[in-house]
Design a protein around this motif. Structure first.
Motif, PDB file in Angstrom:
ATOM      1  N   LEU A  36     -28.265  -1.352 -19.530  1.00 54.10           N
ATOM      2  CA  LEU A  36     -27.083  -0.701 -19.249  1.00 54.10           C
ATOM      3  C   LEU A  36     -26.386  -0.773 -20.714  1.00 54.10           C
ATOM      4  O   LEU A  36     -25.536   0.582 -21.081  1.00 54.10           O
ATOM      5  N   ARG A  37     -26.545  -1.644 -21.356  1.00 59.02           N
ATOM      6  CA  ARG A  37     -25.812  -1.993 -22.866  1.00 59.02           C
ATOM      7  C   ARG A  37     -26.227  -0.727 -23.620  1.00 59.02           C
ATOM      8  O   ARG A  37     -25.427  -0.082 -24.440  1.00 59.02           O
ATOM      9  N   THR A  38     -27.309  -0.468 -23.894  1.00 62.18           N
ATOM     10  CA  THR A  38     -27.876   0.510 -24.489  1.00 62.18           C
ATOM     11  C   THR A  38     -27.088   2.035 -24.378  1.00 62.18           C
ATOM     12  O   THR A  38     -26.473   2.634 -25.396  1.00 62.18           O
ATOM     13  N   PRO A  39     -27.174   2.608 -23.371  1.00 64.93           N
ATOM     14  CA  PRO A  39     -26.554   3.783 -23.138  1.00 64.93           C
ATOM     15  C   PRO A  39     -24.987   3.811 -23.346  1.00 64.93           C
ATOM     16  O   PRO A  39     -24.391   4.630 -24.065  1.00 64.93           O
ATOM     17  N   LEU A  40     -24.567   2.661 -22.958  1.00 68.55           N
ATOM     18  CA  LEU A  40     -23.202   2.377 -23.126  1.00 68.55           C
ATOM     19  C   LEU A  40     -22.446   2.529 -24.589  1.00 68.55           C
ATOM     20  O   LEU A  40     -21.749   3.025 -25.019  1.00 68.55           O
ATOM     21  N   ALA A  41     -23.340   1.771 -25.381  1.00 67.86           N
ATOM     22  CA  ALA A  41     -23.011   1.645 -26.701  1.00 67.86           C
ATOM     23  C   ALA A  41     -23.050   2.703 -27.460  1.00 67.86           C
ATOM     24  O   ALA A  41     -22.039   3.387 -28.157  1.00 67.86           O
ATOM     25  N   SER A  42     -24.268   3.759 -27.066  1.00 69.09           N
ATOM     26  CA  SER A  42     -24.366   4.757 -27.635  1.00 69.09           C
ATOM     27  C   SER A  42     -23.116   5.851 -27.128  1.00 69.09           C
ATOM     28  O   SER A  42     -22.632   6.580 -28.135  1.00 69.09           O
ATOM     29  N   LEU A  43     -22.931   5.851 -25.866  1.00 64.14           N
ATOM     30  CA  LEU A  43     -21.672   6.653 -25.349  1.00 64.14           C
ATOM     31  C   LEU A  43     -20.471   6.403 -26.087  1.00 64.14           C
ATOM     32  O   LEU A  43     -19.796   7.372 -26.512  1.00 64.14           O
ATOM     33  N   ARG A  44     -20.271   5.197 -26.305  1.00 64.70           N
ATOM     34  CA  ARG A  44     -19.018   4.574 -27.023  1.00 64.70           C
ATOM     35  C   ARG A  44     -18.937   5.064 -28.238  1.00 64.70           C
ATOM     36  O   ARG A  44     -18.013   5.831 -28.968  1.00 64.70           O
ATOM     37  N   ALA A  45     -20.195   4.979 -28.984  1.00 68.76           N
ATOM     38  CA  ALA A  45     -20.080   5.315 -30.288  1.00 68.76           C
ATOM     39  C   ALA A  45     -19.967   6.940 -30.636  1.00 68.76           C
ATOM     40  O   ALA A  45     -19.138   7.257 -31.418  1.00 68.76           O
ATOM     41  N   TYR A  46     -20.351   7.630 -29.672  1.00 72.45           N
ATOM     42  CA  TYR A  46     -20.254   9.281 -30.129  1.00 72.45           C
ATOM     43  C   TYR A  46     -18.861   9.460 -29.542  1.00 72.45           C
ATOM     44  O   TYR A  46     -18.090  10.478 -30.047  1.00 72.45           O
ATOM     45  N   GLU A  81     -20.901  20.247 -34.575  1.00 73.69           N
ATOM     46  CA  GLU A  81     -21.273  18.957 -34.365  1.00 73.69           C
ATOM     47  C   GLU A  81     -20.572  18.306 -33.266  1.00 73.69           C
ATOM     48  O   GLU A  81     -21.134  17.178 -32.645  1.00 73.69           O
ATOM     49  N   ARG A  82     -19.249  18.769 -32.826  1.00 72.71           N
ATOM     50  CA  ARG A  82     -18.569  18.072 -32.054  1.00 72.71           C
ATOM     51  C   ARG A  82     -19.149  18.309 -30.405  1.00 72.71           C
ATOM     52  O   ARG A  82     -19.226  17.272 -29.798  1.00 72.71           O
ATOM     53  N   ALA A  83     -19.691  19.600 -30.338  1.00 72.40           N
ATOM     54  CA  ALA A  83     -20.270  19.777 -29.234  1.00 72.40           C
ATOM     55  C   ALA A  83     -21.610  19.211 -28.984  1.00 72.40           C
ATOM     56  O   ALA A  83     -21.959  18.731 -27.747  1.00 72.40           O
ATOM     57  N   GLU A  84     -22.403  19.054 -30.141  1.00 69.81           N
ATOM     58  CA  GLU A  84     -23.487  17.953 -30.161  1.00 69.81           C
ATOM     59  C   GLU A  84     -23.227  16.625 -29.708  1.00 69.81           C
ATOM     60  O   GLU A  84     -23.980  16.200 -29.051  1.00 69.81           O
ATOM     61  N   PHE A  85     -22.212  15.874 -30.219  1.00 65.42           N
ATOM     62  CA  PHE A  85     -21.751  14.681 -29.999  1.00 65.42           C
ATOM     63  C   PHE A  85     -21.521  14.558 -28.465  1.00 65.42           C
ATOM     64  O   PHE A  85     -21.968  13.702 -27.526  1.00 65.42           O
ATOM     65  N   LEU A  86     -20.518  15.452 -27.969  1.00 68.36           N
ATOM     66  CA  LEU A  86     -20.324  15.636 -26.607  1.00 68.36           C
ATOM     67  C   LEU A  86     -21.555  15.719 -25.645  1.00 68.36           C
ATOM     68  O   LEU A  86     -21.673  15.126 -24.524  1.00 68.36           O
ATOM     69  N   ARG A  87     -22.718  16.684 -26.161  1.00 69.53           N
ATOM     70  CA  ARG A  87     -23.778  16.726 -25.180  1.00 69.53           C
ATOM     71  C   ARG A  87     -24.503  15.435 -25.106  1.00 69.53           C
ATOM     72  O   ARG A  87     -24.912  15.033 -24.054  1.00 69.53           O
ATOM     73  N   ILE A  88     -24.512  14.787 -26.262  1.00 70.41           N
ATOM     74  CA  ILE A  88     -25.471  13.394 -26.181  1.00 70.41           C
ATOM     75  C   ILE A  88     -24.475  12.400 -25.370  1.00 70.41           C
ATOM     76  O   ILE A  88     -25.230  11.619 -24.729  1.00 70.41           O
ATOM     77  N   ALA A  89     -23.084  12.325 -25.448  1.00 69.85           N
ATOM     78  CA  ALA A  89     -22.317  11.619 -24.753  1.00 69.85           C
ATOM     79  C   ALA A  89     -22.591  11.771 -23.041  1.00 69.85           C
ATOM     80  O   ALA A  89     -22.744  10.887 -22.244  1.00 69.85           O
ATOM     81  N   THR A  90     -22.705  13.056 -22.835  1.00 69.38           N
ATOM     82  CA  THR A  90     -22.762  13.466 -21.218  1.00 69.38           C
ATOM     83  C   THR A  90     -24.139  12.914 -21.072  1.00 69.38           C
ATOM     84  O   THR A  90     -24.432  12.388 -19.887  1.00 69.38           O
ATOM     85  N   GLU A  91     -25.228  13.267 -21.678  1.00 81.14           N
ATOM     86  CA  GLU A  91     -26.683  12.665 -21.377  1.00 81.14           C
ATOM     87  C   GLU A  91     -26.629  11.125 -21.331  1.00 81.14           C
ATOM     88  O   GLU A  91     -27.213  10.649 -20.262  1.00 81.14           O
ATOM     89  N   GLU A  92     -25.851  10.514 -22.149  1.00 82.43           N
ATOM     90  CA  GLU A  92     -26.121   8.981 -21.902  1.00 82.43           C
ATOM     91  C   GLU A  92     -25.352   8.649 -20.757  1.00 82.43           C
ATOM     92  O   GLU A  92     -25.623   7.861 -20.013  1.00 82.43           O
ATOM     93  N   LEU A 142     -26.769   6.657 -17.829  1.00 84.78           N
ATOM     94  CA  LEU A 142     -26.119   5.512 -16.962  1.00 84.78           C
ATOM     95  C   LEU A 142     -26.296   5.582 -15.612  1.00 84.78           C
ATOM     96  O   LEU A 142     -26.598   4.556 -14.737  1.00 84.78           O
ATOM     97  N   SER A 143     -25.962   6.756 -15.046  1.00 86.71           N
ATOM     98  CA  SER A 143     -25.603   7.104 -13.472  1.00 86.71           C
ATOM     99  C   SER A 143     -27.030   7.020 -12.832  1.00 86.71           C
ATOM    100  O   SER A 143     -27.086   6.495 -11.752  1.00 86.71           O
ATOM    101  N   ARG A 144     -28.061   7.679 -13.634  1.00 87.33           N
ATOM    102  CA  ARG A 144     -29.426   7.354 -12.901  1.00 87.33           C
ATOM    103  C   ARG A 144     -29.866   5.854 -12.651  1.00 87.33           C
ATOM    104  O   ARG A 144     -30.534   5.562 -11.847  1.00 87.33           O
ATOM    105  N   LEU A 145     -29.637   5.172 -13.940  1.00 90.19           N
ATOM    106  CA  LEU A 145     -30.220   3.739 -13.985  1.00 90.19           C
ATOM    107  C   LEU A 145     -29.334   2.971 -12.928  1.00 90.19           C
ATOM    108  O   LEU A 145     -30.028   2.285 -12.189  1.00 90.19           O
ATOM    109  N   LEU A 146     -28.134   3.112 -12.757  1.00 87.36           N
ATOM    110  CA  LEU A 146     -27.460   2.469 -11.772  1.00 87.36           C
ATOM    111  C   LEU A 146     -27.820   3.178 -10.297  1.00 87.36           C
ATOM    112  O   LEU A 146     -28.127   2.211  -9.432  1.00 87.36           O
ATOM    113  N   ASP A 147     -28.134   4.349  -9.905  1.00 83.68           N
ATOM    114  CA  ASP A 147     -28.388   4.797  -8.722  1.00 83.68           C
ATOM    115  C   ASP A 147     -30.037   3.924  -8.433  1.00 83.68           C
ATOM    116  O   ASP A 147     -30.221   3.579  -7.331  1.00 83.68           O
ATOM    117  N   ASN A 148     -30.813   4.075  -9.708  1.00 84.50           N
ATOM    118  CA  ASN A 148     -32.335   3.502  -9.252  1.00 84.50           C
ATOM    119  C   ASN A 148     -32.152   1.923  -8.949  1.00 84.50           C
ATOM    120  O   ASN A 148     -32.742   1.568  -7.872  1.00 84.50           O
TER     121      ASN A 148
END
Ligand code: ADP
Length: 443
Positions: free
Chosen positions: A222-232, A246-257, A261-267
């Motif tokens: 959980l920490r890995t995607p959270l850290a990445s989300l927070r950084a972006y 670049e802003r759109a790209e950062f947002l896309r990555i944040a959404t992906e993370e 996270l939600s897939r991880l929690l669901d599983n």
């Protein structure tokens, strides 16, 4: 042979008459007959005088005898009931997981339950009556029992009731046991028993270890995607995105993370619900051919994006199983999504559905022309959070998908799941679920 007076009179009278009739002639015969008749009368008279007294005594004796017989029967009934109760208690004791042994004040074994075999150094049926030190494998248990006897019989005698942990069993395979030690005073006399009831803690310890491991792996994942989300998000808020793209790209990555996270929690939730038996299974008749078609449709965009051709091959037989439609769809989607993820662009994925008459099950498989799985990774592939190290960079994942598939197939549907794979050539993941109804007509 002894005859009672009546019978004696009767028999002797008859004998005399018979002799008279057979042997005598004329007057002699009449004389004999008269003598016989008087003898018969005498005897009968004598018997009549004796009979009342003897009859009374005999009747009293018969009554006593009947009473005694009744008492013996009562004792026998009580004894049988006590034996049945003892056998029942013995069976209850044997059916418990606990290993129970008891010794008396002389250190002799008085009770050994069925579960106590791992603690014994001798055959169970020879243990009773022997010294504990000869019968029990582990001196630590003998000492504990003996110390309980000492405490309950010493000058400051006091009942013992305590819990301790001991390593018990064969030397080469010692296991942790929780031992409840208690002393019991016998109802009559000054007899004392020390009873040890031991519970094997191995499975409990293993479960606790797995839980700890799960929690630490889960928090790491959980920490890995959270850290990445927070950084972006921080980069966006700090104005570090120079351009709109670049802003759109950062947002896309944040959404992906966030999605990861939600897939991880669901599983995680799904797996823990299944493992703890909380996941309610909506059992219906599920046509696995239709399930496969739905999964292929749902992942069509993902396959197109990577130019992967997905083919479906279904046998012309009924492939209906009893199961949870949503969960079985989840299994097919997971296997299909993995095949698409771990197959280089332009590859090919084939989904098969057929029945296996031998095992009376429906088998669905997903075959890809992808990377294949290294042999050393195969045994751990279905473990929680396991991901093949070299593939981590190739595709994002949680390492929980296959574990979830295994839980759904094996725990909830009584089926089987497996994989065959060759590095560089591809993999075939398959699962089987028992058919819903034998003897359906061909589809
Ligand atoms: P993930 O979310 O990482 O895909 P899974 O539990 O579904 O988690 O899969 C565990 C690992 O098994 C993956 O990380 C990958 O290394 C490997 N794997 C699964 N499916 C395939 C496949 N079809 N080809 C190659 N490797 C695979």
């Amino acid at each position: 042979m002894f005859l009672d007076p009546y019978t004696f009179a009767l028999v002797s009278g008859c004998l005399a008459c018979a002799l008279g009739i057979v042997l005598g002639r004329g007057a002699t015969r009449r004389q004999v007959a008269r003598r016989c008749a008087s003898l018969f009368a005498e005897r009968a008279d004598a018997s009549a005088k004796v009979a009342p007294m003897e009859l009374e005594a005999a009747a009293a004796a018969a009554t006593r005898l009947r009473r005694l017989q009744g008492e013996v029967r009562d004792h026998e009934t009580v004894r049988r009931a006590a034996e049945a109760r003892a056998r029942r208690l013995e069976r209850v004791l044997d059916s418990l997981d606990h290993a129970t042994v008891a010794i008396d004040r002389f250190g002799e074994m008085k009770l050994v339950s069925g579960g106590a075999d791992p603690l014994l150094g001798v055959a169970r049926d020879t243990a009773i009556g022997r010294k504990a030190a000869e019968s029990l494998r582990n001196p630590a248990l003998v000492e504990a029992l003996q110390s309980a006897i000492d405490a309950a019989t010493g000058p400051d005698a006091a009942a013992v009731n305590r819990r301790l942990e001991l390593e018990l069993g064969p030397d080469a395979a010692l296991r942790p046991y929780e031992v409840r030690l208690a002393t019991l005073r016998e109802e009559r006399g000054d007899g004392v028993l020390a009873v040890a009831s031991a519970r094997d803690l191995t499975a409990e310890r293993e479960l606790a270890r797995l839980k700890d491991e799960f929690v630490s792996q889960a928090s790491h994942e959980l920490r890995t995607p959270l850290a990445s989300l927070r950084a972006y998000l921080e980069m966006i808020s700090d104005g570090e995105a120079a351009t709109e793209e670049e802003r759109a790209e950062f947002l896309r990555i944040a959404t992906e993370e966030t999605e990861r996270l939600s897939r991880l929690l669901d599983n995680m939730l799904n797996i823990s619900r299944i493992e703890s038996g909380l996941r309610h299974v909506e059992r219906t008749e599920v046509d696995l051919k239709a399930t496969v078609r739905r999964a292929v449709e749902a992942l069509d965009a993902q396959a197109r994006e990577r130019s992967i051709m997905v083919a479906v091959r279904t046998a012309a037989v009924d492939c209906t199983v009893d199961g949870d439609a949503d969960l079985l769809l989840e299994v097919v989607q997971n296997l299909l999504s993995n095949a698409i993820k771990y197959t280089p662009e332009g590859g090919r994925v084939t989904v098969h559905v057929d029945t296996d008459p031998l095992t009376r099950s429906v088998v669905a498989s997903v075959t890809d022309t992808g990377l294949g799985i290294p042999p050393d990774a195969m045994p751990r592939l279905f473990d929680k959070f396991y991901r093949v190290e070299n593939f981590r960079r190739l595709a994002k994942g949680t390492g929980l998908g296959l574990n979830l598939c295994k839980s759904i197939v094996e725990n909830l549907h009584g089926g089987q799941i497996g994989v065959e794979s060759t590095v560089g050539r591809g993999s075939r993941f398959w699962f089987s679920v028992p058919v819903a109804n034998v003897g359906r007509k061909a589809a």
